[in-house]
Write a protein that holds these residues in place. Structure first.
Motif, PDB file in Angstrom:
ATOM      1  N   UNK A 227       0.798  -1.216   0.000  1.00 58.85           N
ATOM      2  CA  UNK A 227       0.000   0.000   0.000  1.00 58.85           C
ATOM      3  C   UNK A 227       0.840   1.279   0.000  1.00 58.85           C
ATOM      4  N   UNK A 228       1.894   1.425   0.807  1.00 57.86           N
ATOM      5  CA  UNK A 228       2.682   2.660   0.739  1.00 57.86           C
ATOM      6  C   UNK A 228       3.495   2.775  -0.551  1.00 57.86           C
ATOM      7  N   UNK A 229       3.684   1.681  -1.248  1.00 56.87           N
ATOM      8  CA  UNK A 229       4.499   1.703  -2.458  1.00 56.87           C
ATOM      9  C   UNK A 229       3.662   1.819  -3.720  1.00 56.87           C
ATOM     10  N   UNK A 230       2.392   2.162  -3.603  1.00 58.33           N
ATOM     11  CA  UNK A 230       1.499   2.152  -4.761  1.00 58.33           C
ATOM     12  C   UNK A 230       1.925   3.129  -5.850  1.00 58.33           C
ATOM     13  N   UNK A 231       2.466   4.248  -5.482  1.00 57.09           N
ATOM     14  CA  UNK A 231       2.907   5.213  -6.496  1.00 57.09           C
ATOM     15  C   UNK A 231       4.095   4.678  -7.292  1.00 57.09           C
ATOM     16  N   UNK A 232       4.926   3.875  -6.649  1.00 55.88           N
ATOM     17  CA  UNK A 232       6.082   3.311  -7.343  1.00 55.88           C
ATOM     18  C   UNK A 232       5.668   2.142  -8.233  1.00 55.88           C
ATOM     19  N   UNK A 233       4.690   1.380  -7.771  1.00 57.32           N
ATOM     20  CA  UNK A 233       4.170   0.293  -8.605  1.00 57.32           C
ATOM     21  C   UNK A 233       3.514   0.869  -9.849  1.00 57.32           C
ATOM     22  N   UNK A 234       2.734   1.947  -9.695  1.00 60.25           N
ATOM     23  CA  UNK A 234       2.124   2.615 -10.845  1.00 60.25           C
ATOM     24  C   UNK A 234       3.193   3.105 -11.820  1.00 60.25           C
ATOM     25  N   UNK A 235       4.221   3.745 -11.310  1.00 64.13           N
ATOM     26  CA  UNK A 235       5.285   4.264 -12.167  1.00 64.13           C
ATOM     27  C   UNK A 235       6.019   3.127 -12.872  1.00 64.13           C
ATOM     28  N   UNK A 236       6.232   2.029 -12.183  1.00 62.42           N
ATOM     29  CA  UNK A 236       6.900   0.873 -12.794  1.00 62.42           C
ATOM     30  C   UNK A 236       6.050   0.278 -13.913  1.00 62.42           C
ATOM     31  N   UNK A 237       4.740   0.203 -13.708  1.00 62.29           N
ATOM     32  CA  UNK A 237       3.845  -0.316 -14.744  1.00 62.29           C
ATOM     33  C   UNK A 237       3.839   0.615 -15.958  1.00 62.29           C
ATOM     34  N   UNK A 238       3.770   1.906 -15.727  1.00 64.02           N
ATOM     35  CA  UNK A 238       3.792   2.866 -16.839  1.00 64.02           C
ATOM     36  C   UNK A 238       5.124   2.787 -17.578  1.00 64.02           C
ATOM     37  N   UNK A 239       6.208   2.618 -16.868  1.00 58.85           N
ATOM     38  CA  UNK A 239       7.514   2.483 -17.519  1.00 58.85           C
ATOM     39  C   UNK A 239       7.556   1.217 -18.375  1.00 58.85           C
ATOM     40  N   UNK A 240       7.006   0.120 -17.860  1.00 64.32           N
ATOM     41  CA  UNK A 240       6.977  -1.117 -18.637  1.00 64.32           C
ATOM     42  C   UNK A 240       6.123  -0.999 -19.887  1.00 64.32           C
ATOM     43  N   UNK A 241       4.951  -0.378 -19.755  1.00 57.82           N
ATOM     44  CA  UNK A 241       4.084  -0.164 -20.920  1.00 57.82           C
ATOM     45  C   UNK A 241       4.769   0.746 -21.929  1.00 57.82           C
ATOM     46  N   UNK A 242       5.456   1.769 -21.448  1.00 60.92           N
ATOM     47  CA  UNK A 242       6.167   2.690 -22.341  1.00 60.92           C
ATOM     48  C   UNK A 242       7.299   1.993 -23.073  1.00 60.92           C
ATOM     49  N   UNK A 243       8.012   1.127 -22.382  1.00 62.93           N
ATOM     50  CA  UNK A 243       9.083   0.375 -23.037  1.00 62.93           C
ATOM     51  C   UNK A 243       8.500  -0.518 -24.121  1.00 62.93           C
ATOM     52  N   UNK A 244       7.398  -1.185 -23.822  1.00 58.63           N
ATOM     53  CA  UNK A 244       6.757  -2.063 -24.801  1.00 58.63           C
ATOM     54  C   UNK A 244       6.331  -1.296 -26.049  1.00 58.63           C
ATOM     55  N   UNK A 245       5.600  -0.196 -25.859  1.00 59.61           N
ATOM     56  CA  UNK A 245       5.130   0.568 -27.012  1.00 59.61           C
ATOM     57  C   UNK A 245       6.276   1.238 -27.755  1.00 59.61           C
ATOM     58  N   UNK A 246       7.294   1.680 -27.071  1.00 55.88           N
ATOM     59  CA  UNK A 246       8.453   2.271 -27.753  1.00 55.88           C
ATOM     60  C   UNK A 246       9.139   1.244 -28.641  1.00 55.88           C
TER      61      UNK A 246
END
Length: 162
Positions: free
Chosen positions: A39-58
Motif C-alpha cells: 500500500x505505501x508503495x502504490x505510487x512506485x508500482x504505478x510508475x513501474x507499470x507505466x515504464x513497462x508499458x512505455x518500453x513495450x510501445x516504444x
C-alpha cells in the motif's frame, strides 16, 4: 516526410531510454522494499507499470512498418500517464527536504535525494518525449488527410485538365 520519420525514430529511442532508466531506478527501490506492505508503495508500482508499458510501445513503434503515425493517441495517453507518475513522485519527494523540485544538480550522485531527483527528471523527460511524438503524429496524420481530401475534390466540367 523523411525528416519526420527520422525525428520520430529519435523520439522513440529517447522514450525507450528514459522509460528504461525510470524502470531501473524504481525497480531497485521496489526490490529493496519488497518485504513491506504494497500500500505505501502504490505510487512506485504505478510508475513501474507505466515504464513497462512505455518500453513495450516504444519497442513496437520502433519497428519499420510502424511509421504511419496513426498511433499518436497512444502517445498522448502515455504522456498523460507519465505526467501523473511525475506528480506522484514529486509528491513523494516533497517531505524528504531534498531541495527544489526543478533543481536537478547532483542527480548523478549516490544519495537518496539524488536518486529520486534523477527519477523525477527522467520521468519528466519521458513525458515530454511522448508529448512531442503525439504532436508530430497528429501533425503528420492531419497533413496527409488534408492532402488526400484536396486531391479527391471534383473539378468543375469547365476546368477540366483533359
Amino acid at each position: 516526410m523523411l525528416l519526420a520519420d527520422i525525428f520520430s525514430l529519435c523520439l522513440r529511442i529517447g522514450e525507450l531510454a528514459f522509460s528504461a532508466t525510470v524502470a531501473g531506478l524504481i525497480g531497485e527501490y521496489l526490490h529493496h522494499t519488497h518485504h513491506t506492505s504494497a500500500w505505501p508503495r502504490k505510487r512506485f508500482i504505478y510508475t513501474e507499470v507505466i515504464a513497462g508499458i512505455s518500453i513495450l510501445f516504444s519497442l513496437i513503434f520502433l519497428l519499420p512498418f510502424m511509421s504511419s503515425f496513426i498511433h499518436y493517441p497512444i502517445d498522448f495517453i502515455l504522456f498523460a500517464a507519465w505526467m501523473i507518475a511525475f506528480g506522484l513522485l514529486a509528491d513523494f519527494i516533497g517531505p524528504l527536504h531534498c531541495g527544489g523540485l526543478w533543481n536537478w544538480r547532483g542527480i548523478t550522485g549516490k544519495g537518496t535525494c539524488d536518486r529520486w531527483k534523477a527519477d523525477i527528471a527522467f520521468s519528466f523527460l519521458a513525458s515530454i518525449f511522448f508529448l512531442v511524438s503525439a504532436l508530430l503524429g497528429l501533425y503528420v496524420v492531419h497533413k496527409k488527410r488534408r492532402a488526400i481530401v484536396d486531391s479527391t475534390r471534383k473539378r468543375r466540367w469547365y476546368r477540366s485538365t483533359v
